[in-house]
Design an enzyme around this catalytic site. Structure first.
Site, PDB file in Angstrom:
ATOM      1  CD  GLU A 214      -2.684  -1.307   2.751  1.00 35.66           C
ATOM      2  OE1 GLU A 214      -2.288  -0.318   3.635  1.00 35.66           O
ATOM      3  OE2 GLU A 214      -3.309  -2.268   2.890  1.00 35.66           O
ATOM      4  N   PRO A 215       1.852   1.405  -1.051  1.00 33.93           N
ATOM      5  CG  PRO A 215       2.868   1.375  -2.925  1.00 33.93           C
ATOM      6  CD  PRO A 215       2.062   0.601  -2.163  1.00 33.93           C
TER       7      PRO A 215
ATOM      8  CB  CYS B  89      -3.312  34.638  12.504  1.00 34.18           C
ATOM      9  SG  CYS B  89      -3.530  35.832  11.373  1.00 34.18           S
ATOM     10  CD  GLU B  90      -2.469  28.277  14.757  1.00 38.70           C
ATOM     11  OE1 GLU B  90      -1.495  27.685  15.359  1.00 38.70           O
ATOM     12  OE2 GLU B  90      -3.757  28.129  14.520  1.00 38.70           O
TER      13      GLU B  90
END
Ligand code: LLP
Length: 424
Positions: free
Chosen positions: A278-279, A348-349
């Protein structure tokens, strides 16, 4: 492997097209995926595992764009999905249901019903409760549900961040090995469950073959016990997690797929089982780049901020996992002073950054930057936080560029919302 985004005449290109021209045509921030490169990555898996009965179930969560999925379908890949939404996407894109495996710890009855009606290859079951629910839904539908137990081998895999380790006992994923055996025994008595395979996924961005081989040994032991009890499985799903290079060219290695295949071959051959992989990241990550334009260069207090028009809403990995992505100017600036800068976004973080203390040739406002290895878990994890419109996506293939997802509009931002009072 060829460089996905070579520098020609001082400017980064994709499939012969300058990234500058793509940014001018489609705006920024912009995701660009080189599909020829994706095709090559898929081939590397096929070549490494040649001679084995292989189902490559592309992990849709990495990049679920319909055009990408459609090409995966045409190239013979299946899909690893984790929701009814991903099932819908995969089927819309033409991925055959009988090449779809369905993972996830919280499958609803509705999602199970959808999977059963489509006729997916297998449900990767993560708990006893889920197995019982699957049986009940299959009974209601008058059908038999093919499943694999996802086992938790209690391996602490060496991933760069704890959030992407899924193979040890403290995580919510899978069932303990011993419990799995009991559940297979119970399932054997049900006329609505078909034990088709066995599944394990130990984590993401793993660069050594060792942990995968260790996981394989665990499930192989279980498969042998089952065989001795007459439970004959059809496949063995080793999950995804194959690591890629995030750093600058030459800085670190990728997982050696040939080595992995060689080390797995004897066990897979002995068990005579189909191998499902499952790449996600390894197929699309290196083939994608995020183009972002410099808005301002701001001299802070002892720090230089390169403020760009894309941030954690476009590419969450640096902020969420401390993920490192190589960043380059799209057009080389000969003579520019190289110094450590923070590449930050508009959100805004303080946690909104694409790179911190990164040595870069100092760009100027209006310059374009390329954030590399952004084809996986880039757009897929993009959000509308700060009422940001999610970016456009472009694919390049055979020297041509196609817009495969429009930039969101302001209308898109408020779609489905209602003000329940008279507005006026
Ligand atoms: N199979 C299962 C059951 C998975 O949970 C995953 C990833 C994959 C396959 C694909 O793993 P890959 O080959 O792409 O490493 N957002 C994180 C990665 C989360 C992976 C979650 N599961 C990141 O940006 O690094």
């Amino acid at each position: 492997m060829t460089a996905p985004f070579p520098r020609l005449g001082g400017v980064l290109h994709s499939g012969g097209i300058s990234l500058e021209s793509l940014a001018d045509r489609f705006g920024t921030p912009l995701y660009v995926y080189d599909l020829d490169q994706v095709r090559e990555s898929l081939r590397r898996f096929e070549d490494a595992f040649a001679g084995m009965d292989l189902l490559l179930a592309y992990s849709v969560k990495a990049n679920g764009n319909l055009a990408v999925l459609h090409r995966m379908a045409q190239w013979g890949a299946g899909a690893d999905i984790v929701s009814g939404g991903e099932l819908f996407r995969a089927r819309q894109a033409g991925i055959p249901a009988d090449r779809i495996v369905f993972a996830g710890v919280a499958k609803t009855a509705e999602e199970m019903r959808a999977g059963l009606r489509e006729g997916i290859y297998a449900f990767n079951v993560e708990s006893e409760g889920e197995l019982r629910r699957l049986e009940a839904v299959a009974a209601e539908e008058g059908t038999v549900a093919p499943f694999a137990m996802r086992v938790n081998p209690d391996i602490v895999s060496p991933t760069p961040h704890e959030y992407t380790r899924t193979g040890h006992a403290q995580t919510k994923f899978g069932v303990p090995m011993g419990r799995a055996l009991d559940l297979y025994r119970e399932a054997a008595r049900s006329s609505h469950l078909w034990a088709r395979g066995i599944d394990v996924h130990i984590g993401s961005q793993i660069l050594d073959a060792g942990p995968f081989v260790q996981a394989l040994d665990h499930v192989a032991t279980l498969a042998r016990s089952l065989r001795s009890e007459g439970v004959l499985l059809e496949f063995l799903d080793l999950g995804g997690g194959y690591g890629v290079r995030y750093g600058e060219a030459g800085s670190e290695r990728e997982l050696d797929l040939e080595e992995l295949a060689e080390r797995m071959k004897p066990t897979v051959a002995e068990l005579e089982l189909r191998l499902v992989l499952e790449p996600g990241r390894s197929l699309v990550g290196p083939a994608g780049v995020l183009l972002t334009r410099v808005e301002y260069v701001k001299e802070g207090q002892g720090k230089t901020f390169v403020i760009v028009d894309g941030g954690m809403t476009e590419l969450l990995r640096p902020s969420h996992y401390g993920g490192y992505h190589a960043i380059e100017p799209v057009r080389a600036r000969p003579g520019a002073e190289t110094r450590p800068v923070d590449v930050v976004g508009p959100i805004c973080e303080t946690g909104d950054f694409l790179a911190r203390d990164r040595s870069l040739p100092l760009p100027q406002a209006g310059d374009l930057l390329a954030v590399h290895t952004a084809g996986a878990y880039g757009f897929a994890m993009a959000s509308n936080y700060n009422a940001r419109r999610r970016p456009a996506e472009v694919v390049v293939e055979g020297g041509e560029a196609f817009l495969v997802r429009e930039r969101e509009s302001l209308e898109d931002l408020v779609r489905g919302e209602r003000i329940p009072w008279p507005v006026g």
